[in-house]
Every structure is written in C-alpha cells, then in structure tokens.
Design an enzyme around this catalytic site. Structure first.
Site, PDB file in Angstrom:
ATOM      1  N   GLU A   7       7.448   6.543  -5.402  1.00 57.86           N
ATOM      2  CA  GLU A   7       6.955   7.911  -5.160  1.00 57.86           C
ATOM      3  C   GLU A   7       7.935   8.802  -4.397  1.00 57.86           C
ATOM      4  O   GLU A   7       7.576   9.417  -3.399  1.00 57.86           O
ATOM      5  CB  GLU A   7       5.615   7.845  -4.419  1.00 57.86           C
ATOM      6  CG  GLU A   7       4.576   7.050  -5.194  1.00 57.86           C
ATOM      7  CD  GLU A   7       3.211   6.974  -4.498  1.00 57.86           C
ATOM      8  OE1 GLU A   7       3.100   7.441  -3.355  1.00 57.86           O
ATOM      9  OE2 GLU A   7       2.271   6.444  -5.117  1.00 57.86           O
ATOM     10  N   GLU A  41       0.310   0.438 -12.520  1.00 58.90           N
ATOM     11  CA  GLU A  41      -0.885   0.508 -11.663  1.00 58.90           C
ATOM     12  C   GLU A  41      -2.079   1.096 -12.411  1.00 58.90           C
ATOM     13  O   GLU A  41      -2.808   1.953 -11.904  1.00 58.90           O
ATOM     14  CB  GLU A  41      -0.585   1.351 -10.404  1.00 58.90           C
ATOM     15  CG  GLU A  41       0.605   0.844  -9.616  1.00 58.90           C
ATOM     16  CD  GLU A  41       0.828   1.539  -8.284  1.00 58.90           C
ATOM     17  OE1 GLU A  41      -0.080   2.269  -7.821  1.00 58.90           O
ATOM     18  OE2 GLU A  41       1.905   1.363  -7.698  1.00 58.90           O
TER      19      GLU A  41
HETATM   20  C1  XIL Z   1      -2.997   1.353  -2.339  1.00 58.68           C
HETATM   21  C2  XIL Z   1      -3.780   0.059  -2.195  1.00 58.68           C
HETATM   22  O1  XIL Z   1      -4.409  -0.226  -3.423  1.00 58.68           O
HETATM   23  C3  XIL Z   1      -4.808   0.196  -1.094  1.00 58.68           C
HETATM   24  O2  XIL Z   1      -5.444  -1.054  -0.856  1.00 58.68           O
HETATM   25  C4  XIL Z   1      -4.146   0.689   0.198  1.00 58.68           C
HETATM   26  O3  XIL Z   1      -5.134   0.907   1.178  1.00 58.68           O
HETATM   27  C5  XIL Z   1      -3.373   1.961  -0.070  1.00 58.68           C
HETATM   28  O4  XIL Z   1      -2.440   1.749  -1.111  1.00 58.68           O
HETATM   29  N1  XIL Z   1       0.183   3.992  -5.355  1.00 58.68           N
HETATM   30  C6  XIL Z   1       0.851   2.872  -4.887  1.00 58.68           C
HETATM   31  C7  XIL Z   1       0.087   1.785  -4.247  1.00 58.68           C
HETATM   32  O5  XIL Z   1       2.062   2.742  -5.132  1.00 58.68           O
HETATM   33  O6  XIL Z   1       0.828   1.097  -3.272  1.00 58.68           O
HETATM   34  C8  XIL Z   1      -1.211   2.261  -3.682  1.00 58.68           C
HETATM   35  O7  XIL Z   1      -1.951   1.120  -3.257  1.00 58.68           O
HETATM   36  C9  XIL Z   1      -2.003   3.068  -4.703  1.00 58.68           C
HETATM   37  C10 XIL Z   1      -1.213   4.273  -5.142  1.00 58.68           C
END
Ligand code: XIL
Length: 373
Positions: free
Chosen positions: A169, A285
């Site tokens: 990101e 994701e």
């Molecule tokens: C999220 C996790 O799923 C949660 O458990 C945590 O509290 C916050 O982070 N993009 C990403 C991930 O790259 O690392 C994030 O994961 C979700 C969005």
C-alpha cells in the site's frame, strides 16, 4: 456423515446450497462429480492446481493453534497460507532492539508439516508499526531500521517462503504527489527510494522468494481506482527500468456488493500492462463485503458468489496470474466482522466457507472459476 452433525436447519441449508450449486456446477464440469463434492474429496486447492494456480487463504497463529476443526479444513482447502497479522512489525518487534519470532516460527513449521506454501506479509507498510516506532525512527536511522528488519526477518526464513509482500500500500493518489505515492514515515525519511531499497535488501536476503508489491482498490471502474491503477503501473515501470528485483504485483481485491462495477476491458488492460513488464500477478486478499445486501442468507450468498465469479472470470483470463488467495477461509474468522460489520446485526458472510466450515455458494463460484480456464 460429518456435515450433518449440527442440526436440521444447517442440514437443510447445506442441502439447498449443494443441490442448486451442484446442478449449476455440473453444467460446466465434466470431471467433477456431485459425489466428490458431497463426500468432500475435492477441494479448492485441487481445482486451482489442475490449472497451474495456487489457492490459499490468510489466517492467524492464534486461530490455527486453538481451532483444530478450522486447521483441518484449512489444510484440506488450501495450498498456500498467508499469516494475516503475525509477520507485521507490531507483532514481530516488541522493542527497537528485539524480535519475537515465536508465532512466525510456529507458522513456518505448521506450513512445512502440512505441505502448505507460505507468503510473508508484509515487510514495509505505513500501518501496523509498533508503538515505539514514532519516537525511535527518524531521517537519520530509518534506512538502518528498514534494512535490519528485512535482513533479519527474510534471512531467518530464507528458502521457506513462496513470496514476500515486500512493500504494501505505497500508493495513495489522493495525497497529491505526481507519482501517486502515499505520505508515510518511510517516504518522508527515505524518499521514494525506500521502495527499491526494500526490494534489493529482500532479494539479497532470500534470492528464491518471489518479491511482490501489494496494493488495494485496483478492481473497480471508478476514477479513484483508475488513478490507483495508473500510479501502480507507473511505480512498477519505474522499478523495472531501474532493474529492481520485483517479481510480482499483488492485487488485494477486497470487493464489495454495491453500485461500483468492474470494467473487464480496463482491468484486463491494466493486468496486461503489468504482465508485459515481465511480472506475475497474485490475487492476494480476496473477500466480498456484504454490508449493503439484504439479510436473507441465500440471497446474500448468491450475490456474494456472483461477485467472486465475475471478478475471477475477468482476472483469471490473464495467464500471468499464479495465485488466488482469500482473506480468510471461513466466515467464522474474518476481519470484516470488525471492519465492515452489518447494520442489522447479522453475521457477515464474505468468505468461501460458512461459520460451520461448510462450503457456501462463494466456494462453488471459486471452484468453478478456478477450474474453467
Ligand atoms: C488486516 C487484518 O485482517 C486485521 O486482522 C487487522 O486487524 C488489520 O489488518 N490490507 C492488508 C492487510 O494488507 O494486512 C489488512 O489486514 C487488510 C487490508
């Protein structure tokens, strides 16, 4: 009869889902029988592997260690595991001088024992930094912290990691820079070169791992997401021109049911540009926010499954895609419970398996998309 153990209602809903999905599924599948699905002898990873793809999901040490049924289903369905939080700075770095590898060591062992590949997530991100970070890290020492972190973490697991999200990101066009980079401590202290420094350091620490740039909001046909696609491509081009050892783009794909639409031509055009740079692509994701859908479960599951299918049909047309990873496997554990809860108080249902670890329509959508290439 393992799936009917709970109660009659869950039997009925399983029956309806299985019947409708099997009929739908059989239309395009000569090789998969209803019996295989019924008896649970075929899993998402099998559909993926048959087409040279990897299917897997994110989860956590604390879940796998405590919930044996979930861990068993995880091993059945997945060929690759992504620790959802355990590799983040705030988890690994209790103090500026120390690392705590207890959970990541356990996860690496779990993956090895169960024949799962492992993704590292993530080395450089503006979020999930430990509390001490702001007071300790500054312009004079940021490079040292970044390099030390990557050397130590990547070096420890060298040879055991399929791919690393080296930088996560780094783009936010709304922040107004020409290159679209996001304001962050890393950018402030090290300028845009922090990205290449991270990739070079990771490549030296583990020459085998596939090194990935990972970002979100790349899927929809909105001006914001178009701007992010453009900035992402610019970044990837810059890195390739400078011979930075990057191997792949990770597209997060936190999708949602709502008014925004995909534009297959634009999304495929973007992916082709990425592939033309010689990069692989991973869907890293995937999940579908069901916040704006009405409560009725079957209706909701159908709408979520349709989004899975539509998205995957578009992205899997690109041969550079090597993996599809959902952000969680079962609705029992999903970050969306907390981050995108429903207003009516019902449980969110964004993932392939339901709360009972049984396949939902999203599972069938994934299976169907993965196998019908
Ligand atoms: C999220 C996790 O799923 C949660 O458990 C945590 O509290 C916050 O982070 N993009 C990403 C991930 O790259 O690392 C994030 O994961 C979700 C969005």
């Amino acid at each position: 009869m393992p799936f009917f153990k709970s109660n009659r209602r869950s039997f009925l809903s399983w029956f309806v889902v299985t019947l409708t999905s099997t009929i739908w599924f059989q239309k395009s599948s000569a090789s998969v029988t209803a019996i295989q699905i019924w008896e649970r002898t075929i899993f998402l990873k099998d559909y993926a592997t048959n087409n040279n793809l990897l299917y897997g999901a994110a989860t956590q040490y604390s879940i796998l260690d405590r919930d044996r049924d979930f861990a068993r289903r995880f091993i059945e369905e997945c060929a690759i595991l992504v620790p959802e939080n355990d590799f983040k700075w705030e988890k690994l770095r209790p103090t500026p001088q120390s690392f705590d590898f207890t959970k990541t060591d356990w996860l690496v062992g779990f993956a090895l024992r169960n024949n799962l590949k492992l993704r590292g997530h993530t080395l450089v991100w503006y979020k999930a930094l430990p509390d001490w970070f702001a007071a300790k890290v500054d312009r004079t020492n940021a490079a040292r912290y970044l390099v030390e972190h990557i050397n130590t973490v990547v070096g420890r697991y060298a040879g055991k990691i399929h791919s690393w999200d080296v930088v996560n990101e780094a783009i936010e066009p709304k922040h107004g820079r020409n290159d679209g980079l996001r304001s962050s401590p890393w950018l402030e202290y090290l300028r845009e070169e922090y990205i290449e420094l991270a990739f070079h350091t990771a490549a030296a620490a583990d020459p085998q791992a596939l090194l990935t740039y990972n970002d979100y909001d790349l899927a929809y046909d909105t001006p914001e997401q178009e701007a992010r696609r453009t900035a992402t491509l610019k970044l990837l081009e810059r890195l390739k021109t400078k011979d930075v050892p990057i191997g792949a783009l990770g597209m997060q794909a936190h999708l949602y049911a709502g008014s925004d639409r995909f534009n297959a031509k634009k999304l495929q055009g973007f992916m082709q540009n990425v592939a033309d740079l010689g990069l692989k692509i991973l869907v890293t994701e995937l999940d579908v926010v069901d916040r704006s859908l009405e409560a009725a479960t079957l209706f909701r599951d159908r709408a979520v499954a349709d989004i899975y299918r539509e998205y995957l049909d578009i992205v899997l047309a690109q041969p550079a895609v090597i993996a599809v990873i959902t952000w969680g496997l079962s609705d029992r554990y999903t970050w969306l419970k907390k981050f995108r809860p429903r207003n009516d108080g019902t449980n969110v249902r964004p993932l392939p398996l339901d709360d009972n670890l049984d396949p939902k329509l999203a599972w069938f959508a994934l299976a169907n998309a993965l196998q019908s290439l």
